[in-house]
Write an enzyme that holds these catalytic residues in place. Structure first.
Site, mmCIF file in Angstrom:
data_model
loop_
_atom_site.group_PDB
_atom_site.id
_atom_site.type_symbol
_atom_site.label_atom_id
_atom_site.label_comp_id
_atom_site.label_asym_id
_atom_site.label_seq_id
_atom_site.Cartn_x
_atom_site.Cartn_y
_atom_site.Cartn_z
ATOM 1 N N THR A 110 0.843 -1.188 0.000
ATOM 2 C CA THR A 110 0.000 0.000 0.000
ATOM 3 C C THR A 110 0.881 1.241 0.000
ATOM 4 O O THR A 110 1.991 1.210 0.520
ATOM 5 C CB THR A 110 -0.881 -0.033 1.264
ATOM 6 O OG1 THR A 110 -1.810 -1.093 1.125
ATOM 7 C CG2 THR A 110 -1.626 1.258 1.496
ATOM 8 N N ARG B 158 -13.668 -7.774 -1.041
ATOM 9 C CA ARG B 158 -13.054 -7.504 0.268
ATOM 10 C C ARG B 158 -12.536 -6.067 0.320
ATOM 11 O O ARG B 158 -11.889 -5.586 -0.590
ATOM 12 C CB ARG B 158 -11.911 -8.485 0.512
ATOM 13 C CG ARG B 158 -11.134 -8.241 1.819
ATOM 14 C CD ARG B 158 -9.919 -7.364 1.597
ATOM 15 N NE ARG B 158 -9.051 -7.264 2.753
ATOM 16 C CZ ARG B 158 -8.043 -6.394 2.859
ATOM 17 N NH1 ARG B 158 -7.797 -5.573 1.867
ATOM 18 N NH2 ARG B 158 -7.301 -6.359 3.932
ATOM 19 N N GLY C 131 -10.326 -3.511 2.891
ATOM 20 C CA GLY C 131 -9.498 -3.477 4.096
ATOM 21 C C GLY C 131 -9.546 -2.123 4.777
ATOM 22 O O GLY C 131 -10.548 -1.400 4.703
ATOM 23 N N THR D 1 -0.347 0.902 6.683
ATOM 24 C CA THR D 1 -0.163 -0.177 5.714
ATOM 25 C C THR D 1 0.071 -1.476 6.456
ATOM 26 O O THR D 1 0.709 -1.486 7.498
ATOM 27 C CB THR D 1 1.021 0.091 4.765
ATOM 28 O OG1 THR D 1 1.206 -1.077 3.945
ATOM 29 C CG2 THR D 1 2.321 0.381 5.505
ATOM 30 N N GLY E 208 -4.853 -5.286 6.653
ATOM 31 C CA GLY E 208 -5.866 -4.294 6.972
ATOM 32 C C GLY E 208 -6.850 -4.719 8.041
ATOM 33 O O GLY E 208 -7.302 -3.903 8.848
HETATM 34 N N1 ASP Z 1 -3.646 -2.354 4.237
HETATM 35 C C1 ASP Z 1 -3.880 -2.891 2.945
HETATM 36 C C2 ASP Z 1 -5.141 -3.705 2.968
HETATM 37 O O1 ASP Z 1 -5.364 -4.408 3.924
HETATM 38 C C3 ASP Z 1 -2.777 -3.735 2.423
HETATM 39 C C4 ASP Z 1 -1.387 -3.171 2.509
HETATM 40 O O2 ASP Z 1 -1.110 -2.280 3.277
HETATM 41 O O3 ASP Z 1 -0.540 -3.643 1.739
HETATM 42 O O4 ASP Z 1 -5.858 -3.704 1.996
#
Ligand code: ASP
Length: 303
Positions: A173, A201, A203, A223, A226
């Site tokens: 992210t 889904r 997050g 990040t 999530g």
């Molecule tokens: N936080 C993000 C999610 O859960 C994923 C990530 O940070 O890579 O969608």
């Protein structure tokens, strides 16, 4: 408007870095973006415009799991999430503040999700649009969709998570938080989500308070896995610890990540305060990151 000539910025490109891998390309990219952000903020541009621009640049780079670098969901296509939030103090200081936020969730093949989140904030009375309605809103407002997904995405569309190698997994992210010369704070976060996610889904990233938060005191962007950031409170938790507990920004970011870890998750968070503090915390091997502040020389690093 409260005046503070201090400017500060923090960026992340995900906390899924794995020891032993080479992130020099992302480090160099983030360093360049931090310089660009410094120029924008030093030139008087708003924290809000700065975080939007920098996140859009990360989305188009293909170096992170967002925008061009997004991974497909378990149905084989990219579903994108993004959020943006900004705050400002009015004439009457802390009694006179404004906050604004926008987000989009589960939008298929959109090129610049963060710009769509900004449009939700600027052009609608809502904070979040999701799914088909969000796609219609983006199309009506002229936002670009990827016309040839097979050619565009770094992780090919149609590839299913179980077909990917371990080396391709990780949190990527992207996020940016900034303090501008007028004392305004902003945060933006964008993602393709986690590998192996179910179709539909959503997050933490597009959730205001979880993925992004910017009040009059603190801006933060998260990040990681999530689900755990949602359960731990996420970005707003950092601001609450500063405001209600008197924690320093470093203590507050570390405490959030400790809670995420206790719950079984991993990831990281970046934050800036209106005093110009800059903080980074993560519990994974590394977090691609960059930033600067009044007491922090401009840098980029992963480990
Ligand atoms: N936080 C993000 C999610 O859960 C994923 C990530 O940070 O890579 O969608």
């Amino acid at each position: 408007m409260s005046q503070s000539s201090k400017i500060a910025l923090a960026l992340h490109g995900g906390a899924g870095a794995r020891k032993g891998r080479d992130y020099s390309k992302a480090d160099a990219h983030l360093y360049g973006l931090a310089e660009r952000g410094r120029d924008m903020l030093a030139g008087g541009q708003s924290a809000l415009d700065t975080v939007e621009e920098l996140v859009a640049a990360m989305e188009e780079s293909g170096l992170y799991i967002a925008g061009k670098g997004a991974s497909p969901n378990n149905a084989g296509y990219a579903e994108l999430d993004a959020s943006i939030m900004a705050s400002a103090l009015g004439e009457d200081g802390d009694n006179d503040f404004k906050r604004n936020a926008g987000a989009i969730a589960a939008v298929k093949h959109l090129k610049y999700p963060v710009r769509a989140a900004r449009a939700v904030m600027d052009k609608t009375p809502h904070v979040m649009l999701a799914g088909r309605g969000a796609e219609n809103f983006c199309a009506q407002n002229g936002f670009e969709f990827v016309s040839d997904p097979e050619a565009y995405y770094v992780v090919p569309v149609g590839v299913l998570p179980h077909e990917m190698t371990q080396a391709e997994l990780g949190h990527g992210t992207v996020g940016a938080v900034a303090l501008d010369q007028a004392g305004r704070l902003a945060a933006a976060t964008s993602t393709g989500g986690v590998f192996g996610k179910l179709e539909g889904r959503v997050g933490d990233t597009p959730l205001i308070g979880s993925g992004s938060w910017a009040d009059e005191f603190v801006a933060a962007s998260c990040t990681g896995l999530g689900e755990y950031f949602i359960l731990a409170g996420g970005a707003q938790d950092v601001a609450s610890r500063v405001l209600y507990q008197g924690a320093t920004l470093n203590q507050a970011t570390a405490a959030l990540i400790k809670d995420v870890g206790r719950l079984g998750g991993d990831g990281g968070v970046i934050a800036v305060s209106r005093e110009g503090e800059v903080a980074f915390a993560w519990n994974s091997d590394g977090m691609k990151r960059a930033g600067f502040g009044p007491d922090q020389e401009l840098f980029a690093a992963t480990f």
